[in-house]
Scaffold this motif. Structure first.
Motif, short mmCIF file in Angstrom:
data_model
loop_
_atom_site.label_atom_id
_atom_site.label_comp_id
_atom_site.label_asym_id
_atom_site.label_seq_id
_atom_site.Cartn_x
_atom_site.Cartn_y
_atom_site.Cartn_z
N PHE A 1 12.89 53.04 86.06
CA PHE A 1 12.68 51.83 85.54
C PHE A 1 13.26 50.80 85.61
O PHE A 1 13.01 49.52 85.76
N LYS A 2 14.49 50.96 85.50
CA LYS A 2 15.65 50.00 85.53
C LYS A 2 15.43 49.31 86.85
O LYS A 2 15.83 47.78 86.84
N ASP A 3 15.05 49.75 88.02
CA ASP A 3 14.87 49.12 89.21
C ASP A 3 13.84 48.22 89.34
O ASP A 3 13.89 47.08 89.77
N VAL A 4 12.75 48.46 88.34
CA VAL A 4 11.60 47.30 88.12
C VAL A 4 12.19 46.32 87.19
O VAL A 4 11.66 45.11 87.78
N VAL A 5 12.82 46.74 86.19
CA VAL A 5 13.40 45.57 85.53
C VAL A 5 14.29 44.60 86.28
O VAL A 5 14.21 43.35 86.31
N TYR A 6 15.28 45.09 86.85
CA TYR A 6 16.11 44.31 87.87
C TYR A 6 15.27 43.67 88.86
O TYR A 6 15.69 42.49 89.53
N GLY A 7 14.37 44.27 89.51
CA GLY A 7 13.38 43.71 90.66
C GLY A 7 12.94 42.27 90.14
O GLY A 7 12.98 41.42 90.70
N ALA A 8 12.30 42.62 89.18
CA ALA A 8 11.52 41.47 88.36
C ALA A 8 12.31 40.27 88.11
O ALA A 8 12.09 39.20 87.95
N ALA A 9 13.64 40.66 87.34
CA ALA A 9 14.63 39.60 86.97
C ALA A 9 15.22 38.77 88.33
O ALA A 9 15.33 37.69 87.97
N GLN A 10 15.43 39.60 89.16
CA GLN A 10 15.69 38.82 90.51
C GLN A 10 14.88 37.86 90.90
O GLN A 10 15.28 36.74 91.38
N LEU A 11 13.53 38.45 91.16
CA LEU A 11 12.48 37.32 91.25
C LEU A 11 12.46 35.98 90.32
O LEU A 11 12.02 34.88 91.00
N PRO B 1 4.93 57.43 89.31
CA PRO B 1 5.15 57.49 90.66
C PRO B 1 6.00 56.29 91.23
O PRO B 1 5.93 55.21 91.10
N LYS B 2 6.98 56.85 92.40
CA LYS B 2 7.58 55.74 93.04
C LYS B 2 6.77 54.76 94.05
O LYS B 2 7.24 53.82 94.02
N ILE B 3 5.43 55.13 94.36
CA ILE B 3 4.70 54.64 95.32
C ILE B 3 4.32 53.22 94.52
O ILE B 3 3.90 52.16 94.96
N PHE B 4 4.28 53.06 93.12
CA PHE B 4 3.95 52.06 92.34
C PHE B 4 5.02 50.82 92.05
O PHE B 4 4.89 49.82 91.46
N GLN B 5 6.36 51.09 92.47
CA GLN B 5 7.36 50.43 92.27
C GLN B 5 7.25 48.97 92.47
O GLN B 5 7.58 48.09 92.02
N ASN B 6 6.93 48.68 94.11
CA ASN B 6 6.85 47.36 94.52
C ASN B 6 5.68 46.65 93.85
O ASN B 6 5.96 45.40 93.67
N TYR B 7 4.69 47.39 93.57
CA TYR B 7 3.29 46.73 92.97
C TYR B 7 3.91 46.42 91.55
O TYR B 7 3.42 45.07 91.07
N LEU B 8 4.58 46.93 90.67
CA LEU B 8 5.01 46.65 89.43
C LEU B 8 6.00 45.65 89.31
O LEU B 8 5.79 44.63 88.69
N GLY C 1 14.70 34.82 89.06
CA GLY C 1 16.05 34.14 89.03
C GLY C 1 16.94 34.26 87.84
O GLY C 1 17.85 33.35 87.72
N LEU C 2 16.72 35.29 87.51
CA LEU C 2 17.75 35.64 86.28
C LEU C 2 18.72 36.48 86.62
O LEU C 2 18.57 37.34 87.49
N ASP C 3 20.13 36.67 85.83
CA ASP C 3 21.05 37.34 86.26
C ASP C 3 20.93 38.74 85.57
O ASP C 3 20.67 38.91 84.36
N ARG C 4 20.66 39.78 86.56
CA ARG C 4 20.25 41.22 86.13
C ARG C 4 21.25 41.70 85.01
O ARG C 4 21.03 42.71 84.19
N ASP C 5 22.51 41.31 85.03
CA ASP C 5 23.50 41.80 84.14
C ASP C 5 23.75 41.29 82.94
O ASP C 5 24.71 41.50 82.22
N ASN C 6 23.11 40.23 82.85
CA ASN C 6 23.12 39.05 81.58
C ASN C 6 21.67 38.79 81.40
O ASN C 6 21.35 37.58 81.15
N LEU C 7 20.72 39.71 80.96
CA LEU C 7 19.16 39.65 80.77
C LEU C 7 19.16 39.16 79.26
O LEU C 7 19.88 39.72 78.53
N PRO C 8 18.10 38.17 78.99
CA PRO C 8 17.99 37.91 77.62
C PRO C 8 17.48 39.11 76.99
O PRO C 8 16.87 39.91 77.39
N GLY C 9 17.58 39.17 75.70
CA GLY C 9 17.23 40.48 74.78
C GLY C 9 15.61 40.74 74.88
O GLY C 9 15.33 41.60 74.86
N HIS C 10 14.79 39.70 74.81
CA HIS C 10 13.27 39.62 74.92
C HIS C 10 12.93 40.27 76.38
O HIS C 10 11.86 40.70 76.27
N PHE C 11 13.61 40.09 77.21
CA PHE C 11 13.22 40.30 78.69
C PHE C 11 12.82 41.71 78.97
O PHE C 11 11.56 41.90 79.43
#
Length: 236
Positions: free
Chosen positions: A6-16, A178-185, A18-28
């Motif tokens: 799930f961290k890949d989903v969090v990081y992927g959404a953060a990159q889109l 399931p991994k198949i849902f990653q890009n959709y998520l 425009g947020l710094d994936r290593d310094n995400l706001p607490g509520h994100f």
């Protein structure tokens, strides 16, 4: 089944976003988790994904001329009942059934049964597994009760027993997505993020991008892998 982290989903959404994936706001994280829970519900029901399906052998119990089978604890929707194992033959007889619920309030299908119009035993049940709910907060070092969900080291886990104040792997079961849902998520969450921030036009574009990810996975399933389900004709 290949599962996502799930961290890949969090990081992927953060990159889109425009947020710094290593310094995400607490509520994100909570925002992504809640958006993901809704999007997962959509993806789960869209197709007959093999990753969400299961076939089990069930004993038929007959009492007072009524034949029933227990409802599996991990089942969402029952799809078919067969007289033969569909993993061994395509020459299948479909058994008519009715779902019965006693009204008991339970999270694991206790109180549900399947009434079948056959005394043959065993029968074979095909069902869609219940979708996992993503509700856990970030893990902190404290004790937890059995059944509590947490987010730890990039994934969600559910306690299978009362836990101590440190994370012991044997006390937790990973929530498998399931991994198949990653890009959709990722795309779907980003769309919901834009919508929450008032960017409705951009959100609509990302909705289309997200839906395209599901269409691509459907294409792999049906066209490339040839996994087309036959249609059951009901006659009277």
């Amino acid at each position: 089944m290949r599962t996502l982290d799930f961290k890949d989903v969090v990081y992927g959404a953060a990159q889109l976003a425009g947020l710094d994936r290593d310094n995400l706001p607490g509520h994100f994280f909570k925002q992504v988790r809640d958006f993901a829970n809704t999007r997962l519900a959509i993806a789960w029901e869209t197709e007959y994904w093999p990753e969400t399906m299961k076939i089990v052998e069930r004993t038929v119990t007959t009492s007072n001329d009524i034949s029933t089978m227990d409802y599996p604890t991990d089942a969402g929707e029952v799809l078919e009942i067969y007289s033969k194992n569909p993993k061994k033959t395509t020459n299948l007889d479909v058994v008519s059934y009715v779902l019965h619920d006693t009204g008991a309030d339970s999270d694991d299908n206790v109180g549900k049964s399947v009434v079948v119009y056959s005394t043959t035993t065993p029968l074979f049940m095909e069902y869609k597994k219940a979708r996992p709910d993503l509700t856990g907060d970030v893990y902190v070092a404290t004790s937890y009760s059995s059944g509590v969900q947490v987010y730890y080291n990039g994934n969600f886990y559910t306690a299978n027993t009362s836990t101590a104040s440190s994370f012991t792997a044997s006390e937790w079961d990973k929530v498998n997505i399931p991994k198949i849902f990653q890009n959709y998520l990722i795309r779907g969450i980003y769309s919901d993020y834009l919508r929450a921030n008032g960017q409705l036009e951009a959100a609509s574009i990302e909705d289309n991008n997200a839906n395209g990810m599901l269409v691509m996975e459907s294409d792999k399933l049906y066209r490339q892998q040839g996994q087309v389900r036959t249609t059951k004709m009901v006659t009277y």
